[in-house]
Design a protein around this motif. Structure first.
Motif, PDB file in Angstrom:
ATOM      1  N   ALA A 358       0.831  -1.208   0.000  1.00 49.28           N
ATOM      2  CA  ALA A 358       0.000   0.000   0.000  1.00 49.28           C
ATOM      3  C   ALA A 358       0.863   1.255   0.000  1.00 49.28           C
ATOM      4  N   ARG A 359       1.944   1.238   0.771  1.00 48.45           N
ATOM      5  CA  ARG A 359       2.834   2.402   0.840  1.00 48.45           C
ATOM      6  C   ARG A 359       3.491   2.655  -0.517  1.00 48.45           C
ATOM      7  N   THR A 360       3.837   1.578  -1.212  1.00 50.87           N
ATOM      8  CA  THR A 360       4.449   1.722  -2.539  1.00 50.87           C
ATOM      9  C   THR A 360       3.455   2.301  -3.539  1.00 50.87           C
ATOM     10  N   ARG A 361       2.233   1.779  -3.531  1.00 53.24           N
ATOM     11  CA  ARG A 361       1.210   2.338  -4.431  1.00 53.24           C
ATOM     12  C   ARG A 361       0.961   3.804  -4.125  1.00 53.24           C
ATOM     13  N   LEU A 362       0.892   4.131  -2.843  1.00 56.83           N
ATOM     14  CA  LEU A 362       0.654   5.513  -2.427  1.00 56.83           C
ATOM     15  C   LEU A 362       1.773   6.415  -2.925  1.00 56.83           C
ATOM     16  N   ALA A 363       3.012   5.970  -2.790  1.00 50.93           N
ATOM     17  CA  ALA A 363       4.149   6.772  -3.244  1.00 50.93           C
ATOM     18  C   ALA A 363       4.078   7.024  -4.746  1.00 50.93           C
ATOM     19  N   HIS A 364       3.727   5.980  -5.508  1.00 51.78           N
ATOM     20  CA  HIS A 364       3.619   6.148  -6.955  1.00 51.78           C
ATOM     21  C   HIS A 364       2.519   7.151  -7.312  1.00 51.78           C
ATOM     22  N   ASN A 365       1.398   7.065  -6.613  1.00 49.95           N
ATOM     23  CA  ASN A 365       0.276   7.969  -6.894  1.00 49.95           C
ATOM     24  C   ASN A 365       0.632   9.422  -6.574  1.00 49.95           C
ATOM     25  N   VAL A 366       1.361   9.610  -5.472  1.00 48.59           N
ATOM     26  CA  VAL A 366       1.760  10.968  -5.088  1.00 48.59           C
ATOM     27  C   VAL A 366       2.725  11.557  -6.113  1.00 48.59           C
ATOM     28  N   GLN A 367       3.683  10.756  -6.572  1.00 42.62           N
ATOM     29  CA  GLN A 367       4.629  11.262  -7.561  1.00 42.62           C
ATOM     30  C   GLN A 367       3.939  11.590  -8.882  1.00 42.62           C
ATOM     31  N   LYS A 368       2.985  10.781  -9.266  1.00 41.03           N
ATOM     32  CA  LYS A 368       2.224  11.062 -10.484  1.00 41.03           C
ATOM     33  C   LYS A 368       1.467  12.385 -10.338  1.00 41.03           C
ATOM     34  N   PHE A 369       0.867  12.596  -9.182  1.00 44.24           N
ATOM     35  CA  PHE A 369       0.086  13.807  -8.936  1.00 44.24           C
ATOM     36  C   PHE A 369       0.973  15.053  -9.012  1.00 44.24           C
ATOM     37  N   PHE A 370       2.137  14.998  -8.358  1.00 46.18           N
ATOM     38  CA  PHE A 370       2.989  16.184  -8.344  1.00 46.18           C
ATOM     39  C   PHE A 370       3.767  16.361  -9.653  1.00 46.18           C
ATOM     40  N   GLY A 371       3.592  15.443 -10.558  1.00 46.51           N
ATOM     41  CA  GLY A 371       4.047  15.685 -11.916  1.00 46.51           C
ATOM     42  C   GLY A 371       3.135  16.640 -12.661  1.00 46.51           C
ATOM     43  N   GLU A 372       1.906  16.796 -12.146  1.00 44.90           N
ATOM     44  CA  GLU A 372       0.919  17.667 -12.782  1.00 44.90           C
ATOM     45  C   GLU A 372       0.640  18.933 -11.980  1.00 44.90           C
ATOM     46  N   TYR A 373       0.813  18.876 -10.658  1.00 43.78           N
ATOM     47  CA  TYR A 373       0.466  20.003  -9.786  1.00 43.78           C
ATOM     48  C   TYR A 373       1.644  20.341  -8.879  1.00 43.78           C
ATOM     49  N   ASP A 374       1.731  21.612  -8.499  1.00 42.11           N
ATOM     50  CA  ASP A 374       2.818  22.081  -7.640  1.00 42.11           C
ATOM     51  C   ASP A 374       2.477  21.983  -6.158  1.00 42.11           C
ATOM     52  N   VAL A 375       1.226  22.267  -5.826  1.00 41.40           N
ATOM     53  CA  VAL A 375       0.794  22.337  -4.426  1.00 41.40           C
ATOM     54  C   VAL A 375      -0.596  21.724  -4.301  1.00 41.40           C
ATOM     55  N   LEU A 376      -0.822  21.041  -3.193  1.00 34.75           N
ATOM     56  CA  LEU A 376      -2.149  20.532  -2.852  1.00 34.75           C
ATOM     57  C   LEU A 376      -2.690  21.346  -1.677  1.00 34.75           C
ATOM     58  N   ALA A 377      -3.862  21.938  -1.849  1.00 35.85           N
ATOM     59  CA  ALA A 377      -4.521  22.697  -0.787  1.00 35.85           C
ATOM     60  C   ALA A 377      -5.723  21.903  -0.282  1.00 35.85           C
ATOM     61  N   SER A 378      -5.905  21.874   1.033  1.00 31.21           N
ATOM     62  CA  SER A 378      -6.996  21.096   1.631  1.00 31.21           C
ATOM     63  C   SER A 378      -7.264  21.613   3.036  1.00 31.21           C
ATOM     64  N   PRO A 379      -8.360  21.214   3.668  1.00 29.15           N
ATOM     65  CA  PRO A 379      -8.589  21.619   5.060  1.00 29.15           C
ATOM     66  C   PRO A 379      -7.528  21.027   5.978  1.00 29.15           C
ATOM     67  N   THR A 380      -7.031  21.811   6.912  1.00 27.85           N
ATOM     68  CA  THR A 380      -6.131  21.261   7.927  1.00 27.85           C
ATOM     69  C   THR A 380      -6.905  20.362   8.870  1.00 27.85           C
ATOM     70  N   VAL A 381      -8.016  20.862   9.379  1.00 25.85           N
ATOM     71  CA  VAL A 381      -8.826  20.131  10.348  1.00 25.85           C
ATOM     72  C   VAL A 381     -10.258  20.066   9.828  1.00 25.85           C
ATOM     73  N   GLN A 382     -10.933  18.971  10.116  1.00 23.98           N
ATOM     74  CA  GLN A 382     -12.284  18.753   9.591  1.00 23.98           C
ATOM     75  C   GLN A 382     -13.358  19.507  10.364  1.00 23.98           C
ATOM     76  N   VAL A 383     -12.992  20.012  11.550  1.00 22.43           N
ATOM     77  CA  VAL A 383     -13.981  20.653  12.414  1.00 22.43           C
ATOM     78  C   VAL A 383     -13.440  21.983  12.916  1.00 22.43           C
ATOM     79  N   LEU A 384     -14.349  22.843  13.369  1.00 20.84           N
ATOM     80  CA  LEU A 384     -13.947  24.024  14.125  1.00 20.84           C
ATOM     81  C   LEU A 384     -13.494  23.590  15.521  1.00 20.84           C
ATOM     82  N   PRO A 385     -12.719  24.410  16.216  1.00 16.15           N
ATOM     83  CA  PRO A 385     -12.350  24.067  17.588  1.00 16.15           C
ATOM     84  C   PRO A 385     -13.578  23.674  18.412  1.00 16.15           C
ATOM     85  N   PHE A 386     -13.478  22.520  19.067  1.00 15.93           N
ATOM     86  CA  PHE A 386     -14.625  21.960  19.781  1.00 15.93           C
ATOM     87  C   PHE A 386     -14.506  22.212  21.281  1.00 15.93           C
ATOM     88  N   ASP A 387     -15.528  21.803  22.013  1.00 16.23           N
ATOM     89  CA  ASP A 387     -15.606  22.058  23.451  1.00 16.23           C
ATOM     90  C   ASP A 387     -14.393  21.469  24.164  1.00 16.23           C
TER      91      ASP A 387
END
Length: 474
Positions: A358-387
């Motif tokens: 799985a780690r090998t497949r993941l590495a290949h997929n990441v390298q393929k992705f960054f062959g097309e894109y420079d930066v990946l933007a995404s949410p840091t955290v899925q929620v607002l600060p909670f109680d």
């Protein structure tokens, strides 16, 4: 001295070098701010005032000596309570270690001190840094500077809260599943997770632990780069040379983003649940990158193997690091740590075969992705600060979380890839709670990632927004 507490580390070090400010004056302001605001947020849990005053005195002697001054000269810093500090209590938030005083520093502490930082004490953590909410039986919970009823995140929650509360300009932390990035997001500061081997994590029970990282937090990207120039570099105990030289972080951060390819993904292609208001805040920031000349496309790499890589790798590392403690002190350790240790001890050979594939497949997929894109933007955290009284979010958008790590997947699946990532202050909810934007780049593109983060910071400036309880304070 109230004004100087808002200054970045670069400016403070320059002022001390120019004899406009002494290290002792800055230290007393730092200690005064702890006395003033820490009772409200519980970020700093151990102080070494006598030792700190000796270190500040030595810094001032160096200032007048004419000798070259280090990059963090005279900057007071409390350190994460999982990082060993020679002669200063280091508890890891555990009752087992509540009186532990190490006889050595971790490498990151040695480098910060050699870089001029004035060690003053320790910042709060969850027990053994397990989880992204900072609370423990020894010191209690750290409260969010922007709303004291909310979590400061974790596991570097004490450091993030201290930086946000203007106790110190920079801090050290660690990050396995998001422990620099998540509290950065919750506390409106920057948390940077470097690439593997850029900053040595030593000593370590597993020299090949490729998911655990140590790194800096700050209110400005320039200060992140400053600290990286001090803590990055090879170490003889570890088998890998650094792929990014420390000197790289002293280069100019300014970069033209024209033509840059930025991928935005609200769920990292995995259907990760994210609160609606978090996405609303972040999606407004995509226009910032477009205004800077970048091309933004909604897409994501294939991260379908990331969960098994993260969860099994983490379980093994917990078993290696905490197996003996669980065996000898089970009744004193929180259930989440025990669960992770037992999961690691129960992994089979077939589990490792599947994870390696799985780690090998993941590495290949990441390298393929960054062959097309420079930066990946995404949410840091899925929620607002909670109680602050909750252990962790158990549901997000009606989706049940299976364990204490599930609500951190937006960060942990990035950890599984091994790529560098940074959480940038990116706005506030309707109730004034901070929201962080996670930016990731390909392996060893750490400095290039900081350049993109710097451009975003210069166009927005969200980290300048003070916590409400500090507004108007002298």
């Amino acid at each position: 001295m109230a004004e100087q507490l808002h200054w970045p580390a670069q400016r403070l070090a320059a002022a001390i070098a120019a004899k406009e400010l002494s290290a002792r004056e800055l230290l007393e302001a730092h200690l005064g701010q702890i006395e003033k605001v820490n009772p409200q947020i519980n970020a700093v849990v151990t102080l070494d005032e006598a030792g700190a005053r000796k270190r500040a005195e030595a810094a001032d002697a160096l200032t007048i000596s004419g000798e070259p001054l280090p990059a963090l000269h005279g900057i007071p810093v409390t350190h994460k309570d999982t990082n060993n500090t020679k002669g200063i209590r280091t508890t890891s938030g555990s009752p087992i270690l509540k009186d532990n005083v190490p006889e050595f520093n971790d490498v990151i502490i040695d480098r910060l001190q050699a870089g001029g930082a004035v060690t003053t004490g320790k910042s709060n953590v969850p027990e053994f840094a397990a989880g992204s909410h900072t609370f423990n039986e020894v010191f209690g919970a750290t409260k969010n500077p922007y709303d004291h009823s909310k979590s400061a995140g974790g596991s570097s929650g004490g450091a993030a809260a201290a930086i946000a509360a203007r106790i110190q300009p920079v801090g050290d932390g660690s990050d396995y599943g998001g422990s620099l990035r998540n509290p950065g997001s919750f506390c409106n500061v920057i948390g940077f997770r470097p690439s593997e081997a850029v900053v040595p994590k030593a000593p370590s029970a597993n020299a090949w632990n490729w998911q655990a990282r140590v790194g800096p937090m700050a209110r400005e990207v320039a200060d992140i780069a400053l600290v990286m120039s001090v803590i990055a570099g090879d170490h003889p105990e570890l088998p890998f040379p650094t792929p990014v030289a420390p000197q790289r972080f002293t280069e100019p951060l300014e970069k033209d983003l024209t033509g840059m390819r930025i991928a935005w993904s609200p769920d990292l292609g995995l259907g990760i649940p994210v609160e609606k208001e978090v996405l609303e805040v972040l999606e407004r920031q995509l226009e910032v990158f477009e205004s800077l000349g970048a091309h933004v496309v909604e897409t994501a790499p294939d991260l379908s193997d990331a969960d098994i890589v993260f969860s099994n790798g983490r379980a093994l590392d917990f078993a290696l690091q905490f197996g003996d403690l669980v065996r000898n002190h089970r009744e004193k350790i929180k259930s989440e740590v025990i669960w992770n240790v037992e999961k690691g001890q129960g992994l089979t050979g077939q589990d490792w075969v599947e994870m390696t594939l799985a780690r090998t497949r993941l590495a290949h997929n990441v390298q393929k992705f960054f062959g097309e894109y420079d930066v990946l933007a995404s949410p840091t955290v899925q929620v607002l600060p909670f109680d602050v009284d909750e252990t962790y979010p158990t549901t997000i958008n009606g989706v049940e979380m299976e364990n204490y790590l599930d609500w951190m997947r937006s960060a942990s699946v990035i950890s599984a890839t091994g790529i560098p990532a940074i959480s940038m202050p990116a706005g506030f909810s309707s109730t004034g709670l901070p929201v962080g934007l996670q930016l990731s780049a390909n392996h060893n593109q750490d400095f290039e990632l900081l350049q993109v983060a710097h451009a975003f910071e210069q166009a927005t400036g969200f980290a300048k927004e003070l916590p409400p309880f500090l507004e108007g304070a002298e």
